[in-house]
Write an enzyme that holds these catalytic residues in place. Structure first.
Site, PDB file in Angstrom:
ATOM      1  N   HIS A 142       0.845  -1.202   0.000  1.00 22.55           N
ATOM      2  CA  HIS A 142       0.000   0.000   0.000  1.00 22.55           C
ATOM      3  C   HIS A 142       0.880   1.252   0.000  1.00 22.55           C
ATOM      4  CE1 HIS A 142      -3.658   2.381   1.382  1.00 22.55           C
ATOM      5  NE2 HIS A 142      -2.648   3.208   1.674  1.00 22.55           N
ATOM      6  N   GLU A 143       1.867   1.267   0.911  1.00 22.81           N
ATOM      7  CA  GLU A 143       2.733   2.458   1.030  1.00 22.81           C
ATOM      8  C   GLU A 143       3.568   2.657  -0.222  1.00 22.81           C
ATOM      9  OE1 GLU A 143       1.022   3.062   4.680  1.00 22.81           O
ATOM     10  OE2 GLU A 143       1.849   4.299   3.101  1.00 22.81           O
ATOM     11  N   HIS A 146       1.752   4.219  -3.019  1.00 24.97           N
ATOM     12  CA  HIS A 146       1.637   5.693  -2.949  1.00 24.97           C
ATOM     13  C   HIS A 146       2.811   6.341  -3.690  1.00 24.97           C
ATOM     14  CE1 HIS A 146      -1.876   6.403  -0.569  1.00 24.97           C
ATOM     15  NE2 HIS A 146      -1.432   5.771   0.501  1.00 24.97           N
ATOM     16  N   TYR A 157      -3.905  14.232  -2.685  1.00 19.35           N
ATOM     17  CA  TYR A 157      -4.269  13.434  -1.521  1.00 19.35           C
ATOM     18  C   TYR A 157      -5.447  14.071  -0.766  1.00 19.35           C
ATOM     19  CZ  TYR A 157      -3.440   9.768   1.935  1.00 19.35           C
ATOM     20  OH  TYR A 157      -3.537   8.668   2.738  1.00 19.35           O
ATOM     21  N   GLU A 166      -5.918   6.497  -2.554  1.00 19.19           N
ATOM     22  CA  GLU A 166      -6.040   5.478  -1.507  1.00 19.19           C
ATOM     23  C   GLU A 166      -6.445   4.128  -2.076  1.00 19.19           C
ATOM     24  OE1 GLU A 166      -5.652   4.654   1.799  1.00 19.19           O
ATOM     25  OE2 GLU A 166      -4.195   6.188   1.305  1.00 19.19           O
ATOM     26  N   ASP A 221     -10.208  13.620   7.478  1.00 18.68           N
ATOM     27  CA  ASP A 221      -9.437  12.635   6.699  1.00 18.68           C
ATOM     28  C   ASP A 221      -9.184  13.128   5.272  1.00 18.68           C
ATOM     29  OD1 ASP A 221      -8.229  10.115   6.020  1.00 18.68           O
ATOM     30  OD2 ASP A 221     -10.164   9.360   5.338  1.00 18.68           O
ATOM     31  N   HIS A 226      -9.690   7.917   3.148  1.00 19.18           N
ATOM     32  CA  HIS A 226      -9.737   6.529   3.623  1.00 19.18           C
ATOM     33  C   HIS A 226     -11.173   6.056   3.789  1.00 19.18           C
ATOM     34  CE1 HIS A 226      -5.658   7.803   4.997  1.00 19.18           C
ATOM     35  NE2 HIS A 226      -5.369   6.603   4.563  1.00 19.18           N
TER      36      HIS A 226
HETATM   37  O1  LIG Z   1      -0.831   5.213   3.779  1.00 14.95           O
HETATM   38  C1  LIG Z   1      -1.898   5.530   4.282  1.00 14.95           C
HETATM   39  O2  LIG Z   1      -2.946   5.775   3.637  1.00 14.95           O
HETATM   40  C2  LIG Z   1      -1.982   5.731   5.799  1.00 14.95           C
HETATM   41  C3  LIG Z   1      -1.065   6.924   6.121  1.00 14.95           C
HETATM   42  C4  LIG Z   1      -1.703   7.855   7.120  1.00 14.95           C
HETATM   43  C5  LIG Z   1      -0.882   9.062   7.314  1.00 14.95           C
HETATM   44  C6  LIG Z   1      -1.055  10.127   6.464  1.00 14.95           C
HETATM   45  C7  LIG Z   1      -0.287  11.269   6.668  1.00 14.95           C
HETATM   46  C8  LIG Z   1       0.633  11.324   7.707  1.00 14.95           C
HETATM   47  C9  LIG Z   1       0.787  10.232   8.533  1.00 14.95           C
HETATM   48  C10 LIG Z   1       0.027   9.096   8.345  1.00 14.95           C
HETATM   49  C11 LIG Z   1      -1.527   4.483   6.570  1.00 14.95           C
HETATM   50  C12 LIG Z   1      -2.506   3.302   6.486  1.00 14.95           C
HETATM   51  C13 LIG Z   1      -3.948   3.698   6.677  1.00 14.95           C
HETATM   52  O3  LIG Z   1      -4.821   3.311   5.926  1.00 14.95           O
HETATM   53  N1  LIG Z   1      -4.192   4.484   7.720  1.00 14.95           N
HETATM   54  C14 LIG Z   1      -5.557   4.957   7.950  1.00 14.95           C
HETATM   55  C15 LIG Z   1      -6.282   4.070   8.992  1.00 14.95           C
HETATM   56  C16 LIG Z   1      -5.622   4.149  10.327  1.00 14.95           C
HETATM   57  C17 LIG Z   1      -4.492   3.445  10.675  1.00 14.95           C
HETATM   58  N2  LIG Z   1      -4.137   3.754  11.953  1.00 14.95           N
HETATM   59  C18 LIG Z   1      -5.011   4.660  12.464  1.00 14.95           C
HETATM   60  C19 LIG Z   1      -5.062   5.297  13.700  1.00 14.95           C
HETATM   61  C20 LIG Z   1      -6.092   6.190  13.930  1.00 14.95           C
HETATM   62  C21 LIG Z   1      -7.045   6.471  12.912  1.00 14.95           C
HETATM   63  C22 LIG Z   1      -6.999   5.858  11.669  1.00 14.95           C
HETATM   64  C23 LIG Z   1      -5.974   4.944  11.452  1.00 14.95           C
HETATM   65  C24 LIG Z   1      -5.522   6.388   8.418  1.00 14.95           C
HETATM   66  O4  LIG Z   1      -4.402   6.905   8.692  1.00 14.95           O
HETATM   67  O5  LIG Z   1      -6.630   6.967   8.452  1.00 14.95           O
HETATM   68  C25 LIG Z   1      -2.356   2.565   5.143  1.00 14.95           C
HETATM   69  C26 LIG Z   1      -2.424   1.060   5.408  1.00 14.95           C
HETATM   70  C27 LIG Z   1      -2.498   0.897   6.930  1.00 14.95           C
HETATM   71  C28 LIG Z   1      -2.094   2.254   7.503  1.00 14.95           C
HETATM   72 ZN   LIG Z   2      -2.731   5.139   1.852  1.00 15.47          ZN
END
Ligand SMILES: O=C(O)[C@H](CCc1ccccc1)CC1(C(=O)N[C@@H](Cc2c[nH]c3ccccc23)C(=O)O)CCCC1
Ligand SMILES: [Zn+2]
Length: 311
Positions: A142-143, A146, A157, A166, A221, A226
């Site tokens: 996934h990362e 990106h 984004y 996403e 978000d 997401h």
């Molecule tokens: O790459 C992405 O889209 C997410 C990156 C988020 C991010 C963005 C900007 C700065 C820092 C972090 C990370 C992932 C993600 O989907 N994160 C979601 C869900 C999530 C993970 N941990 C969390 C903790 C709290 C709330 C939501 C979340 C999000 O950040 O929304 C991807 C696969 C798994 C983790």
């Molecule tokens: Zn992502």
């Protein structure tokens, strides 16, 4: 390649044995794959928002590496590199064999991961919501996707382009894993087996919409990147696996053709400001390019986007 191949080994986050490419400098071994140009660093708990995250290249006195996060971050980056090379003949995220850098132990019990525009960052998780996010191949793919998106369509984004950004990462994430339609299941809620962060076959299970009429239009978000990714995720699922939604039946065409359509859409047709309707058009055009204007593949794409209300 003239470089001498050196194999390292170690247990991953889930306790499974992994092998990977390392290098030797002096009397130490390093997580530095000089063939794929993949290196893995320890961020030593620097905060995920700190402007400059530096790190120490992970080393070992022997060819066995004892930090499970470093083992998985390195091995899964190699798996993802190999997937893009073998499946799409793409050499790294920019197609110019740029080095891939991963940083583990970012933050304090950070329940997340990220591509920061230059490198991959993995939190250790708090042990309840997540264990180390480096432990999931679909998260790493996934990362890294990106990064591919950044060097191709460069979808913004936020809002609809962000949800497509996403979704592309979720699509390639599950395609590399090749056996399910779940995201993050290997590292999410260790005490609750069988659940996941997101489901592409049933986005509503984890509070994502699966129809355009139910899209989120608020500001959280980054405009729901997401959240609304569920709509395109469901379309991709229907194209591959087939199914019925909102009285539309889709005849699936399989994962191999589906990922070929999305990769072509991402690299040839989508742009930074593409909306969901543009995704529909790009996927149809890609299917026409690959399989012919009147093919069953084109029909499946149209049916899937009808089924999720992107018409
Ligand atoms: O790459 C992405 O889209 C997410 C990156 C988020 C991010 C963005 C900007 C700065 C820092 C972090 C990370 C992932 C993600 O989907 N994160 C979601 C869900 C999530 C993970 N941990 C969390 C903790 C709290 C709330 C939501 C979340 C999000 O950040 O929304 C991807 C696969 C798994 C983790
Ligand atoms: Zn992502």
């Amino acid at each position: 390649n003239i470089l001498q191949e050196l194999t390292g080994n170690g247990k991953g986050v889930k306790g499974d044995e992994k092998k990977f490419e390392i290098s030797k400098e002096g009397n130490l071994y390093y997580l530095n794959d000089k063939i794929r140009k993949i290196s893995t660093y320890d961020a030593q708990n620097q905060h995920e928002n700190s402007p400059i995250i530096s790190g120490k290249l992970v080393s070992s006195k022997t060819t066995t590496f004892s930090d499970p996060s470093s083992v998985d971050a390195h091995a899964y980056a190699e798996r993802t590199y190999d997937f893009y090379k073998k499946t799409f003949n793409r050499d790294s995220y920019d197609a110019k064999s740029s080095p891939i850098k991963s940083y583990i132990h970012v933050g304090e019990k950070w329940n997340n991961a990220a591509w920061d525009g230059e490198k991959m960052l993995y939190g250790d998780g708090d042990g309840k919501t997540f264990i180390s996010l480096a432990g999931a191949l679909d998260v790493i793919a996934h990362e890294l996707t990106h990064a591919v998106t950044q060097f191709t369509a460069n979808l913004q984004y936020r809002d609809e382009p962000g949800a497509l950004n996403e979704s592309m990462s979720d699509i390639m994430g599950v395609m590399i894993d090749d056996n399910d339609w779940l995201i993050g299941e290997d590292v999410y809620t260790p005490n609750k087996p069988g659940d996941a962060l997101r489901s592409m076959s049933n986005p509503k299970k984890y509070n994502q919409p699966d129809h355009y009429d139910d899209r989120y239009t608020g500001y959280q978000d980054n405009g729901g990147v997401h959240i609304n990714s569920g709509i395109n995720n469901k379309a991709a699922y229907l194209i591959a696996a087939g199914g019925k939604q909102s009285s539309v039946t889709v005849d699936g065409i399989g994962r191999v053709k589906t990922r070929a359509i999305y990769y072509r859409a991402l690299t040839e047709y989508l742009t930074a400001t593409s909306q969901f309707i543009d995704m529909r058009d790009a996927a149809i055009q890609s299917a026409k390019d690959l399989y012919g204007a009147n093919s069953k593949e084109v029909k499946a794409v149209k049916q899937a986007y009808d089924a999720v209300g992107v018409v």
